[in-house]
Design an enzyme around this catalytic site. Structure first.
Site, short mmCIF file in Angstrom:
data_model
loop_
_atom_site.label_atom_id
_atom_site.label_comp_id
_atom_site.label_asym_id
_atom_site.label_seq_id
_atom_site.Cartn_x
_atom_site.Cartn_y
_atom_site.Cartn_z
N LYS A 212 -33.73 25.28 -30.69
CA LYS A 212 -34.48 26.02 -31.72
C LYS A 212 -34.99 25.08 -32.81
O LYS A 212 -36.16 25.13 -33.21
CB LYS A 212 -33.57 27.10 -32.32
N CYS A 266 -39.34 29.09 -41.62
CA CYS A 266 -38.75 28.44 -40.46
C CYS A 266 -39.15 26.98 -40.34
O CYS A 266 -38.32 26.09 -40.41
CB CYS A 266 -39.19 29.19 -39.20
N1 SAJ Z 1 -49.82 25.76 -39.78
C1 SAJ Z 1 -50.76 24.76 -40.04
N2 SAJ Z 1 -51.47 24.25 -39.01
C2 SAJ Z 1 -51.32 24.69 -37.72
C3 SAJ Z 1 -50.37 25.72 -37.46
C4 SAJ Z 1 -49.64 26.22 -38.51
O1 SAJ Z 1 -50.93 24.32 -41.18
O2 SAJ Z 1 -52.03 24.21 -36.85
C5 SAJ Z 1 -49.03 26.31 -40.89
C6 SAJ Z 1 -49.24 27.80 -41.10
O3 SAJ Z 1 -50.36 28.05 -41.90
C7 SAJ Z 1 -47.95 28.20 -41.76
C8 SAJ Z 1 -46.92 27.28 -41.11
O4 SAJ Z 1 -47.66 26.22 -40.54
O5 SAJ Z 1 -47.98 27.92 -43.15
C9 SAJ Z 1 -46.07 27.94 -40.05
O6 SAJ Z 1 -46.80 28.89 -39.29
P1 SAJ Z 1 -46.61 29.12 -37.72
O7 SAJ Z 1 -47.49 30.21 -37.31
O8 SAJ Z 1 -46.75 27.85 -37.00
O9 SAJ Z 1 -45.08 29.51 -37.54
P2 SAJ Z 1 -44.08 30.60 -38.22
O10 SAJ Z 1 -43.32 29.91 -39.30
O11 SAJ Z 1 -44.75 31.87 -38.52
O12 SAJ Z 1 -43.06 30.86 -36.98
C10 SAJ Z 1 -42.39 29.76 -36.36
C11 SAJ Z 1 -42.64 29.84 -34.85
N3 SAJ Z 1 -42.24 28.58 -34.21
C12 SAJ Z 1 -43.07 27.89 -33.40
O13 SAJ Z 1 -44.17 28.23 -33.16
C13 SAJ Z 1 -42.50 26.63 -32.80
C14 SAJ Z 1 -41.88 31.02 -34.28
O14 SAJ Z 1 -41.97 31.05 -32.88
C15 SAJ Z 1 -40.39 30.92 -34.68
O15 SAJ Z 1 -39.63 32.01 -34.20
C16 SAJ Z 1 -40.31 30.92 -36.19
O16 SAJ Z 1 -41.03 29.79 -36.68
C17 SAJ Z 1 -38.85 30.89 -36.58
O17 SAJ Z 1 -38.30 31.97 -36.90
O18 SAJ Z 1 -38.23 29.84 -36.49
#
Ligand code: SAJ
Length: 412
Positions: A212, A266
């Site tokens: 994880k 996360c």
């Molecule tokens: N972000 C960027 N650039 C990108 C992708 C995301 O700047 O290309 C930013 C987003 O704007 C946001 C942050 O990253 O601020 C996180 O967003 P996210 O959509 O990547 O992830 P979370 O935090 O909503 O959810 C993550 C997920 N993990 C992965 O994709 C590896 C989810 O599957 C997990 O269950 C969750 O964390 C968790 O609970 O750990």
């Protein structure tokens, strides 16, 4: 049925959807939470968190009598712990909520029970949970001493659902099932089979914990790469969005999107659990965290520079959620940037956030106003794109042509 009663400890962003989905399969689910407000809300068939369609599922399972919430743990065949694991000042994981959960369920544990830890945890946390339970119940046997023959089976099965898509991903995603023994894993799989359509992948507890953390660190490191590129490109006068599009045409390159920083509960947290477990070795993971954490300040400076061209700067911040098309402001870099900008007192600050109808007090007390997109486009001379909400992607380019624009998400 192997599991007539399942208890979910912690009815938050993960626990409540999990409880509701299991209840929707006809299992009797007892949800336990320390918050009386959460318990009362759920028992009235409502939800205290925002996640698409969750309200509909919760209402129907509460009405059918399959989900009931309480503040006091009760006997069950299986216990699923989904409580928060924040980090402390030194970035070490804070396991107090897991310890409280252990103390809450210990008195009602019975031979044959299964205990699952779903909370994102540093390596070794499942073993600690097992130790706390053993200390509280010396009359029962546990897998750390009795392996497959233990009275209580324990496993770590980390949640991995994406906020905004929780109900679908809970069912469709593959699950990593890390039992403290083979028998623990097998029992845990039979629980997840009740509602998971994805594959259940069997491993041990420590590997499941690390899996994880690894998933979210992978994403953090890759976003850091994109964020670092965006700053390098600014220095070299190159459009980073065009650059990434070109590089991604290579069959083995897939660069993520730069942004104003990394938010949510996360990705900005979990990598620290690896760093604090292996401080001398986890160099890249730490550096990625630092790059991503520095990005809000970088974007803030860009906005200030843009605004200062005007005699009476009016900055419209587009979006304060932590990512696109959700209302979640937790650990949001967009919110932080807006706050820091307002504190500078160099401009009138307007916010457009289509997913909420009230600004948090931390912004209103600084004089920040929530306005419609139309009003913002009319009144502002500087635009700061902080979230790529669908409403913003639809803005006609001619409406922003005369404004100073800082586009941290590359929507224009
Ligand atoms: N972000 C960027 N650039 C990108 C992708 C995301 O700047 O290309 C930013 C987003 O704007 C946001 C942050 O990253 O601020 C996180 O967003 P996210 O959509 O990547 O992830 P979370 O935090 O909503 O959810 C993550 C997920 N993990 C992965 O994709 C590896 C989810 O599957 C997990 O269950 C969750 O964390 C968790 O609970 O750990």
């Amino acid at each position: 049925m192997l599991f007539r009663n399942v208890s979910v400890i912690g009815l938050g962003y993960i626990g409540l959807p999990t409880a509701a989905v299991i209840a929707s399969r006809g299992v009797n689910v007892i949800g336990v939470d320390v918050s009386q407000h959460a318990v009362d809300t759920i028992n009235a068939g409502n939800v205290h968190i925002v996640e698409p369609d969750l309200d509909i599922v919760v209402r129907s399972v509460v009405k059918a009598g399959n989900l009931r919430a309480t503040t006091q743990a009760e006997k069950a065949d299986a216990f699923m712990v989904a409580v928060p694991t924040p980090f402390k000042d030194n970035y070490e994981a804070d396991l107090t909520y897991i310890e409280s959960a252990a103390n809450a369920i210990a008195p009602v544990l019975e031979k044959g029970n299964l205990v699952i830890l779903e909370s994102t945890s540093p390596v070794g946390a499942t073993e600690k949970l097992a130790k706390w339970l053993e200390q509280a119940r010396p009359d029962l046997t546990f897998p750390q001493t009795h392996g497959d023959n233990a009275d209580i089976k324990i496993a770590h099965c980390p949640e991995r659902v994406l906020p905004g898509h929780v109900l679908r991903e809970l069912v469709e995603n593959d699950r990593v099932i890390g039992g403290m023994s083979q028998a623990c894993s097998e029992k845990a799989i039979s629980l997840y089979k009740i509602f998971v359509k994805g594959e259940c992948l069997l491993t041990n507890a420590r590997t499941a914990e690390m899996a994880k953390l690894t998933e979210n660190s992978f994403r953090d490191v890759n976003i850091a790469f994109a964020n670092e590129l965006s700053m390098i490109c600014d220095e070299l006068d190159i459009n980073v969005w065009e650059l990434i599009k070109l590089a991604n045409r290579h069959p083995r390159v897939n660069i993520l999107n730069p942004g104003p920083g990394v938010g949510g509960h996360c990705i900005a947290v979990d990598p620290w659990f690896i760093v604090s477990s292996a401080p001398d070795t986890a160099k890249l993971i730490r550096q990625a965290r630092e790059v991503n954490d520095s990005k809000p300040h970088y974007v803030l400076n860009q906005i200030i520079e843009a605004a200062e061209q005007f005699k009476k700067p009016v900055v419209a911040c587009l979006g304060i959620a932590f990512k696109a098309d959700i209302d979640d402001l937790r650990e949001s870099p967009a919110l932080d940037i807006t706050k820091m900008l307002a504190q500078q007192n160099i401009a009138k600050v307007l916010v457009v956030e289509p997913n909420i109808n009230k600004l948090p007090e931390s912004l209103t007390e600084l004089g920040v106003e929530l306005v419609s997109l139309e009003t913002a486009l009319e009144l502002s001379n500087t635009l700061a794109v902080l979230v790529d909400h669908k409403q913003f992607k639809a803005i006609a380019p001619e409406l922003v042509a005369k404004k100073a624009v800082v586009d941290s998400r590359g929507i224009f």
